[in-house]
Every structure is written in structure tokens, then in C-alpha cells.
Scaffold this active site. Structure first.
Site, PDB file in Angstrom:
ATOM      1  N   LYS A  36       0.841  -1.206   0.000  1.00  0.00           N
ATOM      2  CA  LYS A  36       0.000   0.000   0.000  1.00  0.00           C
ATOM      3  C   LYS A  36       0.878   1.258   0.000  1.00  0.00           C
ATOM      4  CE  LYS A  36      -0.291   0.132   5.025  1.00  0.00           C
ATOM      5  NZ  LYS A  36      -0.934  -0.532   6.162  1.00  0.00           N
ATOM      6  N   ARG A 135     -10.833   0.872  14.173  1.00  0.00           N
ATOM      7  CA  ARG A 135     -10.686   1.644  12.939  1.00  0.00           C
ATOM      8  C   ARG A 135     -11.755   1.114  11.990  1.00  0.00           C
ATOM      9  NH1 ARG A 135      -4.597   1.928  10.603  1.00  0.00           N
ATOM     10  NH2 ARG A 135      -5.249  -0.082   9.825  1.00  0.00           N
ATOM     11  N   TYR A 267      17.619  30.542   9.723  1.00  0.00           N
ATOM     12  CA  TYR A 267      16.459  31.267  10.276  1.00  0.00           C
ATOM     13  C   TYR A 267      16.376  31.129  11.782  1.00  0.00           C
ATOM     14  CZ  TYR A 267      14.475  31.483   5.526  1.00  0.00           C
ATOM     15  OH  TYR A 267      14.243  31.723   4.209  1.00  0.00           O
ATOM     16  N   MET A 315      13.500  25.422   3.581  1.00  0.00           N
ATOM     17  CA  MET A 315      12.610  24.780   2.604  1.00  0.00           C
ATOM     18  C   MET A 315      13.368  23.841   1.663  1.00  0.00           C
ATOM     19  SD  MET A 315       9.845  26.485  -0.010  1.00  0.00           S
ATOM     20  CE  MET A 315       8.936  27.360   1.248  1.00  0.00           C
TER      21      MET A 315
HETATM   22  C1  LIG Z   1      -0.297  -1.689   6.770  1.00  0.00           C
HETATM   23  C2  LIG Z   1      -1.013  -2.923   7.122  1.00  0.00           C
HETATM   24  C3  LIG Z   1      -0.321  -4.121   7.345  1.00  0.00           C
HETATM   25  C4  LIG Z   1       1.191  -4.215   7.403  1.00  0.00           C
HETATM   26  O1  LIG Z   1       1.652  -3.835   8.672  1.00  0.00           O
HETATM   27  P1  LIG Z   1       3.248  -3.799   9.006  1.00  0.00           P
HETATM   28  O2  LIG Z   1       3.311  -3.356  10.418  1.00  0.00           O
HETATM   29  O3  LIG Z   1       3.832  -2.799   8.072  1.00  0.00           O
HETATM   30  O4  LIG Z   1       3.761  -5.159   8.782  1.00  0.00           O
HETATM   31  C5  LIG Z   1      -1.078  -5.272   7.539  1.00  0.00           C
HETATM   32  N1  LIG Z   1      -2.430  -5.228   7.547  1.00  0.00           N
HETATM   33  C6  LIG Z   1      -3.115  -4.083   7.373  1.00  0.00           C
HETATM   34  C7  LIG Z   1      -4.609  -4.109   7.405  1.00  0.00           C
HETATM   35  C8  LIG Z   1      -2.434  -2.897   7.168  1.00  0.00           C
HETATM   36  O5  LIG Z   1      -3.112  -1.758   7.003  1.00  0.00           O
END
Ligand SMILES: *Cc1c(COP(=O)(O)O)cnc(C)c1O
Length: 374
Positions: A36, A135, A267, A315
Site C-alpha cells: 500500500k 478503525r 532562520y 525549505m
Molecule cells: C499496513 C497494514 C499491514 C502491514 O503492517 P506492518 O506493520 O507494516 O507489517 C497489515 N495489515 C493491514 C490491514 C495494514 O493496514
């Protein structure tokens, strides 16, 4: 989306990712890579192609759009969308592209069943349960209605049943992991008892490595594929140490100059030289997703040595102390992450200075232009 106005180079070593996956998948033979958010900033398509080549038959992405991108790679394996259908058009896209969505509301079930009816097919789904993360997900008390609906909806096929753990990476919170797992087992048993047949999946990286009893049928490692250790700073740190960091980020020195004793820099004048110093101005700043929170806190790697940041991150520029180094010149490569020496900067170290976790370091720095080693 890529940042396209800077000199940063993000180098991703795909061999390290495939080797990490080989190690993780070697534990059970059923590990699904989580790719993802552009493979945690490492690039969805190159990473997925590399993992597909070594046999990853299922992958998990976030949005339906990401799933379509992966399908176009092209990737012919199973694709799971962890965020599921959000907009109306997602429902047909899922079916057309054979994407298995996380499904967590009764409305989604009904709509997906409708799509199946209208297209004269079965829609494959992954039921997502909330067992304590609060969630996404159906809850345990939804089970009676869920089972009744699944009996009625003839165009749905439940392929997977999943939940996600909140604290599998924290040795001090084992009780909560066990509690979540107990709820998940109850749900899996109830659904199997109702005649459904599917694969169950609970484990992220931390659970895959630390909880052999919670591996169920499929595991979903993410961070470890990229070389991040979810246990950093805990008593279980050794469990996640066998992975190699795949991302390295460098950028050039722009100018080198003296900073005489008593002179301030950058800065806000937050740093004043206490002795005669030499500083290098580096071509990276917060516009390149190198946080301003690193002001006066982080270090970079130059000529194999650690050089501390002095004053505020700007920046597009940041100053480092190079008083101890000879012959630093404009154009020299400076590593913000990784680097070729025993002083290489780890994602966890950078995350520590930054006040975050390796996951965010990868996702943000990965927005910069990438190149691949394989
Ligand atoms: C991101 C995610 C994972 C992976 O988790 P890691 O801690 O990166 O191994 C597994 N399951 C779901 C639903 C996630 O959102």
C-alpha cells in the site's frame, strides 16, 4: 505524486526487498506482501513486479485506485484492497478488475451483492473485523446479522476473514494482542460454524515474527519487506533484525564555508558557533519531505562520517557541521538515509531524531525521485 523540483535521489534496492520477502515468507509460505501507499514509498509497480517474479501470488494495497494500478502492472495474482470500496464507481471497478475488497459495512455487502447479480457473477470479498483497533470493521456483535445476510446474498463469495492488531510490536502490551486474537478466533470459528469456507488473516509483520500462534492462514507483512524493524527500541528488537533496508537517500552539497566563532546560522538564529567551524549547505529541506523537526537534531552522512545538522532546516537547504572533515566540496553526495559505510543511517535512527517511525520516513522520503538497483 512525486516531488519534482529538487536534487534528491532515492535509491531502492529491489534485491533487498525480494530477499526480505524470501526470509519472511520462508516462515510460513503464506505471507502476503503489503504494498500500500506506493509500497511504503518504494514504488508500487517496481516492487510488485520484483515480488511477483519470485512467486508472491497475493498482494495487499490500500485504495481501489492503487489496486487498479497494480492490476495494470500487469499483475495477475490476487489483489486485496485494504480500504475497500468508497465511491460508487469503485464497486464495478472491483468486479471488472478482480480485486478483493476489505468489506466492513452492511451497505457495502448489499452493493457488492448487487454488482454480482447485475454482472451474473460472484463477487469475492474479504470480511474485515474490528477486534480492538477501532478503525475499520464489523464487530463481533454484528455476527448474527452478518451470517443471515451472507446466507441471503447469493452473489458474494467470502474469500478472506481479516482483522488488524494494534500493539503486536509492543512487548509490554501482550495482553491486548491476546485479547484481540481471542475475539478474532471466536469470529473465525463462528463463521466457519455457519458453513463459510475462507482463509483467515490477522498478523502484520510484528505478529508474524513474535506470535507463532497468531499466524492463521495468511500473514500480511509490510514494514519488514522494506527493511524496517517494528520492534526497534523494545526488548524484542532482535526478532526484527534480520531484514535489510532497501531505501537510500542522497543529495549534493551546494556550498561549503567557514562559520567563525560567535556567528549564528539559518532562520531564527537558533545555532551560534562556539568555536571556529566549517559548515556545508546541503540541498534538502522540508519541501523535500525532510522534516523541519530535524532542525538541530538529526545527522547526515558525508564521506562516510556523521555530520550533525546545525540550525533550522529550511525549505530546500540544510546546514551541517563539517569542521572535522577535509576537502568537502560542492557536488559531494550526502546521505540522509543509508550510505556506504558502517555509519549508514538507519530508518529507525532517522525516525528517532524526527520523532516518528520508520514507516513515515519511508513513505515521505519516497515521494522524491527514485531510481532502482536490481
Ligand atoms: C499496513 C497494514 C499491514 C502491514 O503492517 P506492518 O506493520 O507494516 O507489517 C497489515 N495489515 C493491514 C490491514 C495494514 O493496514
Amino acid at each position: 505524486m512525486t516531488i519534482d523540483y529538487n536534487k534528491l535521489k532515492v535509491k531502492v534496492d529491489l534485491n533487498k526487498i525480494t530477499s526480505n520477502y524470501g526470509m519472511l515468507n520462508g516462515i510460513t509460505g503464506n505471507a502476503i506482501p503489503v504494498v500500500k501507499s506506493d509500497a511504503y514509498g518504494h514504488g508500487l509497480i517496481p516492487v510488485a513486479n520484483a515480488l511477483s517474479k519470485i512467486g508472491a501470488h497475493t498482494m495487499a494495497v490500500g485504495t481501489v485506485e492503487e489496486a487498479v494500478k497494480l492490476r495494470r502492472a500487469p499483475y495477475s495474482g490476487r489483489i486485496i484492497s485494504l480500504l475497500g470500496p468508497v465511491e460508487q464507481e469503485d464497486y464495478y471497478t472491483l468486479q471488472n478488475e478482480s480485486i478483493i475488497p476489505f468489506t466492513f459495512t452492511f451497505q457495502q455487502l448489499e452493493k457488492l451483492n448487487d454488482v454480482g447479480r447485475k454482472t451474473g457473477s460472484k463477487v469475492k470479498i474479504a470480511l474485515k473485523f474490528d477486534t480492538g483497533m477501532a478503525r475499520l470493521g464489523f464487530s463481533r456483535k454484528d455476527l448474527p446479522e452478518l451470517i443471515a445476510r451472507l446466507e441471503k446474498y447469493e452473489n458474494l463469495s467470502v474469500e478472506l476473514v481479516c482483522s488488524h492488531l494494534a500493539v503486536a510490536d509492543d512487548p509490554d502490551q501482550e495482553d491486548f494482542v491476546i485479547e484481540q486474537a481471542g475475539i478474532f478466533k471466536y469470529i473465525v470459528d463462528a463463521l466457519r460454524g455457519a458453513g463459510l469456507s475462507f482463509e483467515a488473516s490477522l498478523a502484520n509483520t510484528a505478529a508474524l515474527l513474535a506470535y507463532p500462534d497468531l499466524r492463521f492462514d495468511l500473514q500480511r507483512p509490510g514494514i519488514s519487506l522494506y527493511g524496517g524493524n517494528p520492534f526497534t527500541g523494545t526488548a524484542w528488537e532482535h526478532l526484527g533484525e534480520n531484514v535489510q533496508q532497501a531505501m537510500e537517500v542522497s543529495t549534493p552539497v551546494i556550498q561549503v564555508h567557514d562559520l567563525p566563532r560567535g556567528k549564528s546560522i539559518s532562520y531564527g538564529r537558533t545555532f551560534t558557533a562556539q568555536k571556529d567551524m566549517r559548515v556545508a549547505i546541503i540541498g534538502v529541506g522540508y519541501a523535500d519531505a525532510y522534516s523541519r523537526g530535524l532542525s538541530g537534531r538529526g545527522s547526515m552522512l558525508l564521506h562516510g562520517c556523521r555530520v550533525p545538522i546545525v540550525g533550522r532546516v529550511c525549505m530546500q537547504m540544510t546546514a551541517v557541521d563539517v569542521t572535522e572533515l577535509e576537502n568537502v566540496a560542492p557536488g559531494d553526495a550526502v546521505y540522509l538515509l543509508g550510505g556506504e559505510s558502517e555509519n549508514a543511517i538507519t530508518a529507525d535512527e532517522l525516525a528517532g531524531w524526527w520523532g516518528t517511525i520508520s514507516y513515515e520516513v519511508f513513505c515521505l522520503l519516497g515521494l522524491n525521485p527514485r531510481e532502482y538497483v536490481n
